[in-house]
Design a protein around this motif. Structure first.
Motif, PDB file in Angstrom:
ATOM      1  N   ARG A  85      30.231  22.370   9.307  1.00 39.58           N
ATOM      2  CA  ARG A  85      28.696  21.483   8.975  1.00 39.58           C
ATOM      3  C   ARG A  85      27.458  21.749   8.601  1.00 39.58           C
ATOM      4  O   ARG A  85      26.069  21.138   8.198  1.00 39.58           O
ATOM      5  N   ALA A  86      27.176  21.907  10.054  1.00 41.85           N
ATOM      6  CA  ALA A  86      25.893  21.628  10.365  1.00 41.85           C
ATOM      7  C   ALA A  86      25.654  23.781   9.941  1.00 41.85           C
ATOM      8  O   ALA A  86      24.421  23.342  10.238  1.00 41.85           O
ATOM      9  N   PHE A  87      26.431  24.972  10.707  1.00 40.36           N
ATOM     10  CA  PHE A  87      26.067  25.819  10.280  1.00 40.36           C
ATOM     11  C   PHE A  87      26.809  26.643   9.732  1.00 40.36           C
ATOM     12  O   PHE A  87      26.438  27.507   9.430  1.00 40.36           O
ATOM     13  N   HIS A  88      27.620  26.874   8.557  1.00 42.53           N
ATOM     14  CA  HIS A  88      27.692  27.856   7.744  1.00 42.53           C
ATOM     15  C   HIS A  88      26.816  28.170   6.271  1.00 42.53           C
ATOM     16  O   HIS A  88      25.980  27.734   6.447  1.00 42.53           O
ATOM     17  N   GLY A  89      26.745  29.289   6.361  1.00 40.37           N
ATOM     18  CA  GLY A  89      26.420  29.954   5.751  1.00 40.37           C
ATOM     19  C   GLY A  89      24.424  30.328   6.717  1.00 40.37           C
ATOM     20  O   GLY A  89      24.027  31.233   6.434  1.00 40.37           O
ATOM     21  N   THR A  90      24.970  30.093   7.774  1.00 36.71           N
ATOM     22  CA  THR A  90      23.646  30.151   8.889  1.00 36.71           C
ATOM     23  C   THR A  90      23.802  31.699   9.055  1.00 36.71           C
ATOM     24  O   THR A  90      24.371  32.177   9.508  1.00 36.71           O
ATOM     25  N   SER A  91      22.491  32.586   9.248  1.00 36.83           N
ATOM     26  CA  SER A  91      22.242  33.758   9.488  1.00 36.83           C
ATOM     27  C   SER A  91      20.593  34.092  10.690  1.00 36.83           C
ATOM     28  O   SER A  91      20.441  33.299  10.977  1.00 36.83           O
ATOM     29  N   TRP A  92      20.939  35.444  11.405  1.00 41.20           N
ATOM     30  CA  TRP A  92      19.789  35.828  12.050  1.00 41.20           C
ATOM     31  C   TRP A  92      18.892  36.225  11.567  1.00 41.20           C
ATOM     32  O   TRP A  92      19.916  36.989  10.923  1.00 41.20           O
ATOM     33  N   HIS A  93      17.794  36.419  11.265  1.00 45.18           N
ATOM     34  CA  HIS A  93      17.168  37.287  10.065  1.00 45.18           C
ATOM     35  C   HIS A  93      16.543  37.516  11.254  1.00 45.18           C
ATOM     36  O   HIS A  93      14.720  37.535  11.643  1.00 45.18           O
ATOM     37  N   PHE A  94      15.611  39.011  11.776  1.00 46.62           N
ATOM     38  CA  PHE A  94      15.132  39.851  12.089  1.00 46.62           C
ATOM     39  C   PHE A  94      14.102  40.803  11.308  1.00 46.62           C
ATOM     40  O   PHE A  94      15.330  41.205  10.206  1.00 46.62           O
ATOM     41  N   PHE A  95      12.665  41.057  10.911  1.00 50.86           N
ATOM     42  CA  PHE A  95      12.500  41.163   9.925  1.00 50.86           C
ATOM     43  C   PHE A  95      11.495  43.557  10.796  1.00 50.86           C
ATOM     44  O   PHE A  95      10.436  43.313  12.263  1.00 50.86           O
ATOM     45  N   GLY A  96      11.333  44.511  10.171  1.00 56.86           N
ATOM     46  CA  GLY A  96      10.644  44.810  10.622  1.00 56.86           C
ATOM     47  C   GLY A  96      10.059  46.294   9.228  1.00 56.86           C
ATOM     48  O   GLY A  96      10.709  47.087   9.424  1.00 56.86           O
TER      49      GLY A  96
END
Length: 280
Positions: free
Chosen positions: A258-269
């Motif tokens: 419920r708190a974190f579904h569909g969550t990702s880390w995003h890094f940009f380069g």
């Protein structure tokens, strides 16, 4: 024990691919839950903010503080948190944090759209995670936090937990002058777009890490619905996919889902010669 730096962290597993998957989900995001505020799109002016309620009482504050302390203790021993620590310590991701840090010693954390920690469990779990990450890694600096629905009681409790509650509604338009981790699980797409628009240049994007909704899911949703208004409202989110790496966060229990579904880390380069002017 605090971790001194991302590069110094030992791997928890021998196979990094067991921890992280580059994501392009099959289904778009579902509608957001009611405990998150909707962010107005493209309002440029800075808005001063203060809680709308003018009164609180020590008993209410104490009750909420005890609830948060219990939640933090429980969450620290959860399978979700143990696995997330292992993933961050894995060289696959710790090297990415080190690259964002560069010569800086600290990475500021900015929490947007946390929701009501007094009324809902998912915001409490999200707050627990942000606080525990700061306690576990000494390269994470102070926590700044904002949601326009925060009450005076919640503001006082957040302060007692070491967070700084912002007095300005930035609407996500914080420019990353230094390395910054934006902690934004389950925020509205417009808030991510505001953040990316405010940092739409190579140097600033390279200073960002976003912990939030899957941009791959937004991309797939936009391709399926064929709506120009949807694409326009998240054009930076869609365009940045060319310069981003997304790493999925796995959930284990009903609470973490419920708190974190569909969550990702995003890094940009983006490279120095990347053409970021194409959508401006």
């Amino acid at each position: 024990m605090d971790d001194a730096s991302p590069k110094a962290l030992p791997p928890e597993k021998s196979d990094p691919s067991e921890d992280w998957t580059i994501v392009l989900p099959r289904r778009g995001k579902k509608n957001r839950t009611v405990n998150k505020s909707v962010i107005p799109k493209r309002q440029m002016e800075v808005q001063l903010w203060a809680p709308t309620d003018l009164e609180t009482d020590p008993e209410r504050e104490s009750k909420l503080k005890q609830k948060m302390d219990t939640c933090i203790q429980k969450f620290e021993n959860s399978e979700f948190y143990r696995n997330l620590l292992s993933q961050i310590r894995n060289p696959v991701i710790s090297d990415k944090f080190s690259k964002v840090l560069g010569s800086e010693e600290k990475m500021q954390m900015v929490v947007y759209g946390i929701g009501s920690i007094e009324s809902f469990e998912p915001p409490r779990l999200q707050l627990c995670l942000s606080i525990l990450l700061q306690r576990s890694f000494d390269w994470i600096g102070g926590i700044e936090l904002f949601d326009p629905i925060i009450s005076l009681t919640e503001s006082k409790v957040l302060t007692s937990l070491g967070c700084t509650v912002l007095s300005v509604n930035e609407q996500g338009r914080r420019r990353a002058v230094k390395p910054t981790l934006f902690f934004m699980p389950h925020c509205e797409a417009e808030l991510y777009d505001n953040l990316l628009e405010a940092n739409w240049e190579v140097d600033r994007l390279n200073r960002l890490v976003i912990f939030g909704n899957s941009f791959g899911a937004y991309e797939e949703h936009a391709s399926l619905c064929k709506s120009s208004s949807v694409s326009s409202s998240r054009k930076h989110v869609l365009a940045v996919r060319s310069y981003a790496e997304e790493l999925r966060v796995e959930t284990f229990s009903d609470d973490s889902f419920r708190a974190f579904h569909g969550t990702s880390w995003h890094f940009f380069g983006p490279s120095a010669d990347a053409d970021l002017q194409m959508i401006l």
